[in-house]
Design an enzyme around this catalytic site. Structure first.
Site, PDB file in Angstrom:
ATOM      1  N   HIS A  81       0.841  -1.080  -0.034  1.00 44.92           N
ATOM      2  CA  HIS A  81      -0.052   0.071  -0.034  1.00 44.92           C
ATOM      3  C   HIS A  81       0.949   1.230   0.260  1.00 44.92           C
ATOM      4  CE1 HIS A  81      -3.170   2.947   1.173  1.00 44.92           C
ATOM      5  NE2 HIS A  81      -2.227   3.350   2.237  1.00 44.92           N
ATOM      6  N   ASP A 110       6.544  22.101 -26.246  1.00 42.78           N
ATOM      7  CA  ASP A 110       6.311  20.766 -25.677  1.00 42.78           C
ATOM      8  C   ASP A 110       7.600  20.633 -24.439  1.00 42.78           C
ATOM      9  OD1 ASP A 110       6.271  17.884 -24.999  1.00 42.78           O
ATOM     10  OD2 ASP A 110       5.147  17.729 -26.985  1.00 42.78           O
ATOM     11  N   TRP A 146       7.052   0.030   3.903  1.00 48.33           N
ATOM     12  CA  TRP A 146       7.582   0.724   2.739  1.00 48.33           C
ATOM     13  C   TRP A 146       8.942   1.236   3.091  1.00 48.33           C
ATOM     14  CZ3 TRP A 146       8.814   5.925   1.178  1.00 48.33           C
ATOM     15  CH2 TRP A 146       8.466   6.660   1.934  1.00 48.33           C
ATOM     16  N   SER A 173      12.918   6.597 -14.014  1.00 46.89           N
ATOM     17  CA  SER A 173      11.907   7.348 -14.557  1.00 46.89           C
ATOM     18  C   SER A 173      11.892   8.614 -13.869  1.00 46.89           C
ATOM     19  CB  SER A 173      10.492   6.450 -14.363  1.00 46.89           C
ATOM     20  OG  SER A 173       9.520   7.336 -14.399  1.00 46.89           O
ATOM     21  N   SER A 174      11.777   8.728 -12.537  1.00 50.01           N
ATOM     22  CA  SER A 174      11.728   9.945 -11.903  1.00 50.01           C
ATOM     23  C   SER A 174      12.831  11.027 -12.383  1.00 50.01           C
ATOM     24  CB  SER A 174      11.579   9.826 -10.371  1.00 50.01           C
ATOM     25  OG  SER A 174      10.465   9.317  -9.991  1.00 50.01           O
ATOM     26  N   HIS A 257      13.012  11.840   3.812  1.00 44.91           N
ATOM     27  CA  HIS A 257      12.258  13.143   4.146  1.00 44.91           C
ATOM     28  C   HIS A 257      12.085  14.121   2.819  1.00 44.91           C
ATOM     29  CE1 HIS A 257      10.155  15.065   7.050  1.00 44.91           C
ATOM     30  NE2 HIS A 257      10.469  16.192   6.486  1.00 44.91           N
ATOM     31  N   GLU A 259      11.828  13.218   0.044  1.00 47.64           N
ATOM     32  CA  GLU A 259      10.793  12.928  -0.785  1.00 47.64           C
ATOM     33  C   GLU A 259       9.362  13.359   0.022  1.00 47.64           C
ATOM     34  OE1 GLU A 259      10.354  10.840  -3.097  1.00 47.64           O
ATOM     35  OE2 GLU A 259       8.163   9.906  -2.833  1.00 47.64           O
ATOM     36  N   TYR A 261       8.730  16.319   0.988  1.00 46.32           N
ATOM     37  CA  TYR A 261       8.300  17.526   0.190  1.00 46.32           C
ATOM     38  C   TYR A 261       8.408  17.389  -1.462  1.00 46.32           C
ATOM     39  CZ  TYR A 261       9.310  18.891   4.874  1.00 46.32           C
ATOM     40  OH  TYR A 261       8.860  18.871   6.245  1.00 46.32           O
ATOM     41  N   SER A 272      -1.550  27.393  -4.984  1.00 46.68           N
ATOM     42  CA  SER A 272      -1.223  28.873  -5.161  1.00 46.68           C
ATOM     43  C   SER A 272      -1.855  29.345  -6.498  1.00 46.68           C
ATOM     44  CB  SER A 272       0.344  28.996  -5.152  1.00 46.68           C
ATOM     45  OG  SER A 272       0.890  28.654  -4.096  1.00 46.68           O
ATOM     46  N   HIS A 306      14.639  12.931  12.210  1.00 46.53           N
ATOM     47  CA  HIS A 306      13.519  13.125  13.366  1.00 46.53           C
ATOM     48  C   HIS A 306      12.747  11.690  12.943  1.00 46.53           C
ATOM     49  CE1 HIS A 306      11.168  15.590   9.986  1.00 46.53           C
ATOM     50  NE2 HIS A 306      11.176  14.205   9.854  1.00 46.53           N
ATOM     51  N   HIS A 307      12.810  10.937  11.862  1.00 51.75           N
ATOM     52  CA  HIS A 307      12.179   9.574  11.843  1.00 51.75           C
ATOM     53  C   HIS A 307      12.778   8.475  12.736  1.00 51.75           C
ATOM     54  CE1 HIS A 307       9.879  10.998   8.326  1.00 51.75           C
ATOM     55  NE2 HIS A 307      10.977  11.842   8.007  1.00 51.75           N
ATOM     56  N   THR A 332       6.553  26.906   5.934  1.00 52.40           N
ATOM     57  CA  THR A 332       5.208  26.178   5.731  1.00 52.40           C
ATOM     58  C   THR A 332       4.120  27.290   6.410  1.00 52.40           C
ATOM     59  OG1 THR A 332       6.368  24.267   6.221  1.00 52.40           O
ATOM     60  CG2 THR A 332       3.978  24.201   5.764  1.00 52.40           C
ATOM     61  N   LYS A 335       3.386  30.242   3.924  1.00 47.92           N
ATOM     62  CA  LYS A 335       2.771  29.715   2.630  1.00 47.92           C
ATOM     63  C   LYS A 335       1.240  29.755   3.265  1.00 47.92           C
ATOM     64  CE  LYS A 335       5.451  26.847  -0.207  1.00 47.92           C
ATOM     65  NZ  LYS A 335       4.981  27.752  -1.436  1.00 47.92           N
ATOM     66  N   ARG A 454       1.819   0.810  14.796  1.00 44.94           N
ATOM     67  CA  ARG A 454       1.288   0.857  13.577  1.00 44.94           C
ATOM     68  C   ARG A 454       1.739  -0.528  13.112  1.00 44.94           C
ATOM     69  NH1 ARG A 454       5.570   4.405  10.258  1.00 44.94           N
ATOM     70  NH2 ARG A 454       4.435   3.889   8.683  1.00 44.94           N
TER      71      ARG A 454
END
Lengths: 539, 398
Positions: A81, A110, A146, A173-174, A257, A259, A261, A272, A306-307, A332, A335, A454
């Site tokens: 998932h 293009d 994951w 690909s990314s 991390h 990732e 963002y 925006s 922090h993870h 943040t 924004k 979890r």
């Protein structure tokens, strides 16, 4: 108009080099709009696949005891998932938006590398097929979560290798997609479209693309080391050979991390664009939005640990990462204040894109607050790896990224499809999603505070009621997305609905509204001449 | 209520729940399984919505910090969304509100950068003292090593009263079976009941050293305010000083494989007198169970003992099948295992092999090493009939 449509009087379809029809149009696609469409459809299919996995998980957790799946399959489902939603749904969906909108927004014909663009997309399909088919391999799909923490990855069956290979391909690909976006934005802007006049969606994607190029190779390194540990006798992470499992976590989160963002910055860009359009008022602080986005990107590289507050860092490490993490709240916040200042004293209407954008601000901010709470190392000791974390990241990813994409769909789909969506259906989708989302994820805060870990297939009975509520909400949320596809997207794809005007939104700004709806196959083949604000074509 | 046990068939429970869901979430809260289950003191309460009642100073500070954060976040929430919803209600086109045309204000941007900056630094400052206190594991009265293994906890009392005591703690088997059956009887300590709780004295600084035998686990007890990953090949530590006698429950917090949900932690905090009594009793028990290395064992005895040792120490890598996995060498059919010269295999166990890929097991007792070698020599396709006696291990150690 002549700059918009290359050869006035000609239908774009009989352009001299022609364009392929049938399956060739899609398999050999080099047109950014076609590729964008394929990205969006692919990611929606992945969203449904990952969603079904989530619903099996929620069905199992409806009450204590094991009713539907065994713990092995449960762990496979939580892992897949996560992987499918992150790498298969959210990331490609934003690339789809980028493909469609960046050339239109900056007045380019293009994407810079049209054939590489084709490859970036078509690599995703075998990668996703391989990832999904790992369920069929002996031992089932990867069951490590994951994050693929070592040394649990060393215990997995062949599916782990399939998963690693799939992620390598998705990473390639990314990276190709990012290079394409950077080159397009930096080199192909129409004359007069200076960087500081560029729409924020293109801006946030430019920054995101740099983040992707910086961190996808880091992930590739981490999973390659896992692969060599598994098969080629190395011991990077294998403690039995002197390796360090915590090093894996450092490498993974150095990718992981930023990732986070990568998955939210383009969402900021979409919101925006929408808020000023429906508030009929200019974005309050364009410049500070650009700076805030850049600061978030820079800060995202120095907060990864922090993870890992429970991994046993030294006290200075905990303090550094706690303070650094809390600092992210500052840009943040800037924004969010800017969006609200844009709404202030505007003249607002509340069509579906605006509803989703406001829903985004509201629910995403709640995820931001729980993020601040989790950033406090002492509180994280209580909440780490509990459902509180699950609630937190779904508030920022589902109600953040996904809601922004829904907002973006309703905002731009008239341009893509040439038909207006039904406002009633859009509102049903919005309110249904908003309510069921909160029914699903709000109780998880309580479960986490009460200490429910979890990735648990079964749980103490005191947690029953909140789990049951979450499960009911999850099925409702899933149903709303089926409704979205069946009653909003499908009719639009078949051209059903009122024809969309060139600019359906009174105060929308940007070059995408300078081309007809639906956007013709080729746009801006010769660079348009722009007005001083770079929002209108003047010749 | 405590004696009232209610069996719920899965299907009827499902119907019950779906019906209740249709009636509304409020109704659902008051019925179903959770109705028959009670709060578990030291563990979760029914529909608990806050952190556990703290039993240590650290847990108290964590709760205080959380409460402060909640209030601060709530105030910001009200302020920010008060403005937003006021704007949404008043500044509508349908009310004829005309859009203003202000934008870009450096002063405002600086203000709403500085203010949040000050707030978050303030938040960090509040937490700093607790972070430092949490990490100070010096001057412990009692040091216990907690080893996470798939899927149980091993506790060894390393230093302080009760030194030398060690045992495993596993989930109650009937609860594991109940989970599989899917048919649940209301049980207050469901998935939290263990055979041997970790016993510690009240008001003493207990340092927990964590490590693991296979993959990463995490030692977490919410009431005591601790969570520390247990990492294979590494030691980490945390500490607590429980201020109240009682039972406190936690669960493994780091995904560690299929039985992740089934390796609970039960910390029993007792008075000093009770602790002394327990420690003395436990030591006597261990002394009685200790083996005399000069005893001659029968093959069957060695095999039975060897199987236990194998499961507890070897199976994680070499697998129950003895076939190994990946870089792990198989034992089934291995030359060194089949060799008539016992010292070869004894040396491998005592000294390790392949630069520690096979670690040294010299910490095991002579009897355990002899038994597990005998077990590998007579299991799977290995049918050597050889029995290795503890005295041979004693000799090899010299």
């Amino acid at each position: 108009m002549s700059a918009v449509l290359d050869h006035p009087g000609h239908h774009t379809d009989d352009h001299d080099h022609g364009h392929p029809h049938g399956w060739r149009r899609w398999l050999f696609a080099t047109n950014h709009k076609d590729i964008g469409t394929m990205y969006l459809l692919f990611s929606f299919a992945m969203f449904i696949a990952g969603g079904i996995m989530a619903l099996v998980i929620r069905a199992e957790l409806f009450q204590p005891g094991l009713q539907f799946v065994n713990p092995e399959l449960f762990n496979q489902l939580t892992t897949m998932h996560g992987l499918i939603m992150v790498f298969g749904a959210i990331m490609p969906a934003f690339v789809g938006f980028a493909n469609w909108m960046i050339p239109l927004q900056i007045g380019a014909a293009d994407m810079a590398f049209a054939r590489m663009n084709n490859l970036s997309f078509w690599l995703l399909v075998p990668a996703a097929a391989m990832l999904l088919s790992s369920f069929l391999l002996p031992g089932g799909a990867p069951a490590t979560g994951w994050t693929l923490y070592a040394p649990l990855t060393l215990q997995m069956g062949p599916s782990m290798d399939a998963g690693i290979f799939a992620m390598h391909i998705m990473g390639a690909s990314s990276i190709m997609g990012s290079i394409n976006i950077i080159v397009t934005v930096l080199n192909m802007r129409a004359p007069g479209m200076t960087l500081m006049k560029m729409p924020l969606f293109s801006w946030t994607w430019l920054i995101t693309a740099f983040l992707l190029i910086a961190v996808m190779p880091v992930l590739a390194g981490a999973i390659t080391m896992t692969l060599t540990d598994r098969h080629f006798g190395t011991s990077f992470f294998n403690p039995a050979g002197g390796g360090d499992p915590v090093m894996y976590q450092h490498i993974f989160w150095f990718f992981g991390h930023p990732e986070v963002y990568i998955m939210i910055l383009p969402a900021f860009g979409i919101v925006s664009a929408i808020i000023p359009a429906f508030a009929r008022k200019r974005l309050f602080g364009y410049t500070s939005m650009v700076y805030a986005t850049s600061s978030i990107a820079v800060l995202s590289f120095i907060v990864w640990a922090h993870h890992m507050f429970t991994s046993g860092m030294p006290v200075t490490g905990q303090l550094f990462f706690m303070y650094a993490t809390m600092l992210i709240a500052v840009p943040t916040g800037v924004k969010i204040f800017n969006w609200i200042a844009t709404m202030w004293k505007g003249s607002m209407t509340f069509e579906t894109p605006m509803l989703f954008a406001i829903g985004f601000i509201f629910v995403f901010t709640m995820g931001g607050f729980t993020g601040l709470i989790l950033a406090m190392a002492p509180i994280d000791i209580q909440l780490h790896d509990t459902y509180y974390v699950v609630a937190h990241f779904h508030y920022v990813l589902v109600a953040g990224s996904l809601y922004a994409m829904f907002a973006g769909y309703y905002y731009w789909s008239p341009k893509w499809t040439g038909v207006m969506y039904s406002e009633t259906r859009g509102k049903i989708h919005f309110w249904g999603s908003l309510i069921f989302f909160n029914v699903t994820f709000f109780p998880m805060h309580f479960l986490g505070l009460a200490g429910m870990p979890r990735r648990y297939a079964d749980y103490p009975m005191q947690f029953t009621d909140f789990n049951a509520i979450a499960s009911v909400g999850a099925f409702g949320f899933g149903l709303m997305q089926v409704y979205f596809f069946a009653f909003v997207v499908w009719p639009a794809m078949r051209g059903q609905g009122a024809p969309a005007p060139q600019k359906p939104w009174e105060a929308a700004e940007g070059l995408e509204w300078e081309v007809p709806s639906p956007a013709p196959w080729h746009t801006f083949e010769t660079p348009p001449k722009l007005d001083v604000t770079a929002t209108r074509v003047i010749g | 209520m405590k004696t009232m046990k209610m069996t719920l068939e899965m299907t009827s429970a499902l119907r019950h729940r779906l019906g209740a869901a249709a009636l509304g979430l409020g109704v659902m809260l008051s019925c179903g399984l959770a109705h028959a289950v009670n709060n578990l003191p030291g563990g979760p309460a029914v529909n608990q919505i806050d952190l556990h009642p703290p039993v240590t100073k650290i847990a108290e500070q964590q709760q205080w910090l959380h409460n402060v954060m909640l209030v601060v976040c709530l105030l910001i929430f009200i302020a920010v969304f008060g403005v937003m919803f006021y704007s949404i209600l008043r500044h509508r086109k349908s009310l004829g509100h005309k859009p203003a045309n202000f934008h870009e204000s450096v002063a405002v941007e600086i203000a709403w950068t500085i203010v949040p900056f000050v707030i978050v630094i303030g938040m960090g400052a509040m937490a700093t003292r607790t972070v430092v206190a949490m990490k100070d594991t010096s001057n412990a009265d009692l040091t216990i090593k907690a080893t996470g293994q798939q899927w149980k906890w091993g506790y060894e009392y390393l230093k302080g009263e009760g030194e030398g005591v060690g045992f495993y703690s596993t989930l109650d088997v009937t609860q594991r079976q109940m989970s599989d059956s899917g048919k649940l009887v209301a049980t207050d300590n469901y998935l939290l009941k263990v055979d041997n709780p970790l016993v510690v004295p009240v008001d003493r600084k207990v340092r927990i050293i964590t490590t693991a035998g296979d993959v990463i686990h995490a030692f977490a007890v919410p009431s005591l305010g601790v969570q520390q990953d247990a990492i294979p090949g590494f030691v980490r530590d945390t500490w607590f000083r429980a201020e109240k006698v009682g039972d406190y429950y936690g669960q493994c917090a780091k995904l560690c494989g299929k039985e992740h949900a089934y390796m609970p932690i039960h910390v029993k905090v007792v008075s000093q007198a009770d602790y002394t009594k327990w420690a003395d009793g436990k030591k006597k028990e261990l002394l009685a169970a200790a083996d005399d290395p000069t005893k001659e064992w029968k093959l069957e005895e060695l095999l039975a003992r060897g199987e236990q040792v194998y499961k507890g120490n070897c199976a994680a890598c070499h697998q129950a099948s003895g076939k190994g996995a990946g870089p792990i060498k198989p034992l089934d059919g291995a030359a060194v295992v089949l060799d008539a010269d016992h010292t070869k295999q004894i040396m491998v166990l005592l000294n390790g092999q392949n630069n520690g890929a096979m670690p040294s097991w010299k910490a095991l007792s002579d009897t355990e090493i002899a038994a597990v070698i005998t077990y590998t020599k007579n299991n799977w396709s290995n049918k050597t009939g050889q029995a290795v006696q503890p005295s041979e291990v004693v000799a090899a150690r010299k």
